[in-house]
Scaffold this active site. Structure first.
Site, short mmCIF file in Angstrom:
data_model
loop_
_atom_site.label_atom_id
_atom_site.label_comp_id
_atom_site.label_asym_id
_atom_site.label_seq_id
_atom_site.Cartn_x
_atom_site.Cartn_y
_atom_site.Cartn_z
CG ASP A 265 -3.68 -0.46 4.64
OD1 ASP A 265 -3.48 -1.24 5.58
OD2 ASP A 265 -3.89 -0.86 3.48
C1 GLC Z 1 -4.83 -4.06 2.66
C2 GLC Z 1 -3.81 -4.28 3.77
C3 GLC Z 1 -2.41 -3.88 3.41
C4 GLC Z 1 -2.17 -4.08 1.92
C5 GLC Z 1 -3.08 -3.10 1.19
C6 GLC Z 1 -2.94 -3.23 -0.33
O1 GLC Z 1 -6.02 -3.58 3.21
O2 GLC Z 1 -4.12 -3.71 5.04
O3 GLC Z 1 -1.52 -4.67 4.21
O4 GLC Z 1 -0.81 -3.83 1.60
O5 GLC Z 1 -4.45 -3.25 1.55
O6 GLC Z 1 -3.39 -4.48 -0.74
#
Ligand code: GLC
Length: 726
Positions: A265
């Protein structure tokens, strides 16, 4: 390109080219204005300019023209002609906005969720996207956590069914096909169980809880062929998921056989330093790569340290090569080496966006999601009196707003989504009077309430036949980094409902929210309550038709609504304990002095304008023919004069086992439409798998014994039979 070609390509790559493939950056790093704001903290990246052209993928850039141009610029500088992979958060709609996943789960109709994902994939693919960071399938029990809106709820079985529907919707038979997206299930694992419901906080679950509640839906995604897995920010067994070998190498790859890439993430590799399991950038890179995190999203520890780690003998190049191979194989599986644009097509994009069929689908899906929680003779509105004689008051911050798309909506442009507009469209002869319609600003902007115009509202609505209170929470106060300790409506919204109730006219509360809210304080003053969620583009139309009676509510809760935030976690599939509270006035049992144990509204609950009677409940053993151990069936009759839908639910309880078992677990459901007077016989096969559990020997097992088999209309309203199955 076949695997040999992939291996040959890997052998030609420099270490920097390899590490670039394992790095994902936001589009502005690659010279494209982001069409979406950042979805995480912007940390120091220590990037060398010459590295940018080696980056393997981007996140949240949109637009056929823009992404084709970005791909062109990238390919012109790619020594080996390796295309960029465009990923994005298309979670519940792209240009067409669908209900939040917690609402779509409440439809208890996987086919609707699949359809929403299929349309989202088509629109996203036409706009140049290759992969979506969806479905999110974190099991949730704590509405203080803002991201419950992204989940389908508190049950592992329902979440698994919905997750597989979403993966099918996005990927179809093959994500390479036109109009399909590769799907990335998230957040692996157990991100939905943070202590205190506070986002990014510690998660600490036993392996048994992980195996039976928090892991199944991710496995369901893997079994459905999901293309990628995203790690979560939280710890699992005290190790952050992005550096967790047990989670990725043992469970995801060894046990489940997942072969696709794993992406961290946002900056989660960087955060292993903050968590305190990496002393520095080099250790963060080494630990996460060794654990199995192939792509580093929005941090650069792999690029910064990879070459030195290998040359100093601290990291086996084979680990980097296997990660690169997974990334290249995904690009190859999507056909990007042959066609780096995939489906990006300005004309198709223009044709698809705002397509009437998609708007129609948004309505057909939204209409199935709201949950009728209370109705004491006031709904549907078209039963009250002839339309041209009807005077309807509508008050509250969600009366006229069209900001009802919910968190993670890609399309936030204004549209005709407001409740009052839809009501006027659908009841042109009725008179509508509005009051206290000022929008509720977000807590994120330190705006805690709507202006107090209660006295004026009481005066304006005094002569109405019925009053609709359009209340809730600002959608920016749901989703990521939107945890709350207070789940009640704001003070002026509650006071408005109390004051309007004082007029002695029926009050109907419609809740616009992304989580179960603590509505106990207003319940007695409302004659009806409709859990309206954030329904996307069709919000106004769907809610208006349900309130009027042009449609019949059929949603059922997939997350319990607490009496008090003090009860949390409160969920239906809890353990009995050694001192269960039986509702008697007794001490030394598991209860509160100041609140009941049960939720205000339980999992599986929802009312209808129809009335359904259950009869002929029967459970019979069937021996062990191909894993089926018993059958359960029940008859359901629509005893009203209104066509409607009922969701029959199958629960089981294992009376005694090696480890304690939940008082009940959902193992099947069937949503059926019944005409007035119509009866349906609903039957379920009880399989060995349904009755199995994770035991002390760390394996799923079935043990002969006594089981309660239950069928009914909610987790709190079932008929039950105890049988010995062995
Ligand atoms: C965010 C979220 C995740 C998302 C990623 C990209 O922090 O936790 O769900 O897909 O970043 O945007």
């Amino acid at each position: 390109m076949n695997s040999e070609k992939i291996n040959e390509l890997v052998s030609q790559m420099t270490i920097t080219e390899k590490l670039g493939q394992l790095t994902q950056l936001a589009p502005f790093f690659l010279g494209m204005d982001p069409t979406m704001d950042l979805t995480g903290p912007m940390n120091e990246m220590n990037l060398k300019p010459e590295w940018i052209k080696e980056v393997g993928s981007t996140l949240n850039g949109f637009g056929a023209r823009e992404l084709k141009a970005l791909q062109d610029r990238h390919m012109a500088n790619s020594r080996l002609g390796i295309p960029l992979l465009f990923m994005a958060d298309i979670v519940h709609g792209y240009k067409t906005g669908f209900p939040i996943p917690l609402a779509m789960g409440s439809s208890f109709e996987p086919a609707l969720y699949e359809r929403a994902c299929e349309i989202s994939a088509k629109e996203g693919a036409a706009s140049g996207i290759h992969l979506t960071f969806a479905p999110m399938t974190d099991l949730v029990r704590d509405p203080r956590w803002g991201r419950v809106m992204e989940s389908t709820g508190e049950d592992a079985y329902l979440n698994s069914v919905m997750t597989q529907a979403a993966v099918r919707g996005y990927q179809g038979q093959n994500p390479r096909d036109k109009g399909r997206l590769a799907s990335c299930v998230k957040h692996f694992a157990a991100y939905g169980a943070p202590w205190g419901g506070r986002d990014y906080n510690t998660v600490d679950q036993s392996e048994g809880m992980l195996r039976e509640y928090y892991l199944p839906a991710y496995k369901a995604a893997v079994d459905a062929g999901v293309a990628m897995v995203m790690t979560s920010f939280n710890t699992v067994k005290r190790v952050p998921a992005s550096a967790n070998k047990w989670l990725m190498r043992d469970v995801l790859r060894e046990e489940w056989g997942f072969e696709g890439p794993v992406i961290s993430d946002y900056a989660a590799v960087d955060e292993t330093i903050t968590h305190g399991i990496a002393a520095d950038s080099a250790e963060a890179a080494r630990k996460c790569l060794e654990a199995g995190t192939d792509i580093e999203m929005m941090s650069s520890h792999y690029l910064v340290n990879g070459e030195a780690l290998v040359s100093e003998g601290k990291l086996d190049i084979a680990i980097i090569d296997e990660a690169v191979r997974r990334v290249l194989e995904l690009k190859n599986a999507l056909g990007l080496f042959e066609n780096p644009y995939k489906d990006a097509d300005e004309a198709w994009e223009a044709e698809l966006l705002n397509h009437p069929e998609h708007k129609r689908a948004a309505y057909e899906i939204a209409i199935e999601c709201p949950v009728l929680l209370k109705n004491e003779g006031v709904l549907p509105l078209n039963n009250l009196k002839p339309e041209d004689k009807l005077k309807i008051g509508v008050a509250g911050p969600f009366t006229g707003t069209d900001r009802v798309m919910g968190s993670w909506a890609v399309n936030r442009e204004s549209g005709d989504r407001s409740l009052i507009q839809a009501l006027r469209n659908q009841m042109p002869q009725a008179e509508f009077i509005t009051a206290m319609t000022g929008e509720l600003g977000p807590l994120q902007a330190d705006i805690t309430d709507v202006p107090d115009e209660i006295d004026a509202a009481v005066e304006r609505l005094r002569d109405c036949d019925v009053i609709i209170a359009a209340v809730g929470e600002n959608s920016e106060d749901t989703g990521e980094s939107a945890s709350k300790t207070i789940l009640r409506l704001s003070g002026n919204q509650e006071r408005m409902i109390h004051a309007l109730h004082g007029l002695g006219k029926p009050v109907v509360a419609v809740l616009f929210c992304g989580r179960p809210m603590e509505i106990g304080p207003i319940l007695a003053d409302c004659d009806a309550v409709l859990q309206g969620w954030f329904l996307g583009d069709a919000s106004g139309a769907a809610l208006a038709d349900l309130l009027i009676g042009k449609a019949n509510p059929s949603g059922r809760l997939t997350m319990s609504i607490p009496v008090s935030v003090g009860q949390i976690p409160v969920h239906y599939n809890a353990f009995r304990t050694g001192r269960p509270y039986r509702g008697l006035h007794e001490r030394y049992v598991s209860r509160y002095l100041d609140c009941d144990n049960e939720p205000l509204f339980p999992f599986g609950y929802g009312l209808s304008y129809s009335e359904f009677a259950y009869s002929d409940f029967m459970v019979e053993k069937t021996g062990n023919s191909d894993g089926v151990l018993a059958k359960a069936r029940i008859s359901v009759t629509n005893i009203s004069n209104v066509p409607g839908k009922e969701t029959v639910q199958l629960y089981i309880h294992d009376v005694a086992a090696q480890v304690v078992r939940p008082v009940k677990e959902l193992k099947g459901f069937r949503k059926l439409e019944l005409q007035p007077g119509e009866t349906a016989v609903v039957s379920f096969e009880i399989t060995k798998e349904m009755l199995s559990y994770w035991n002390e020997e760390r394996e799923f097992c079935f043990e002969p014994g006594a089981f309660d088999i239950m069928l009914g209309r909610s987790s709190a309203d079932v008929e039950s039979t105890r049988i010995w199955i062995g």
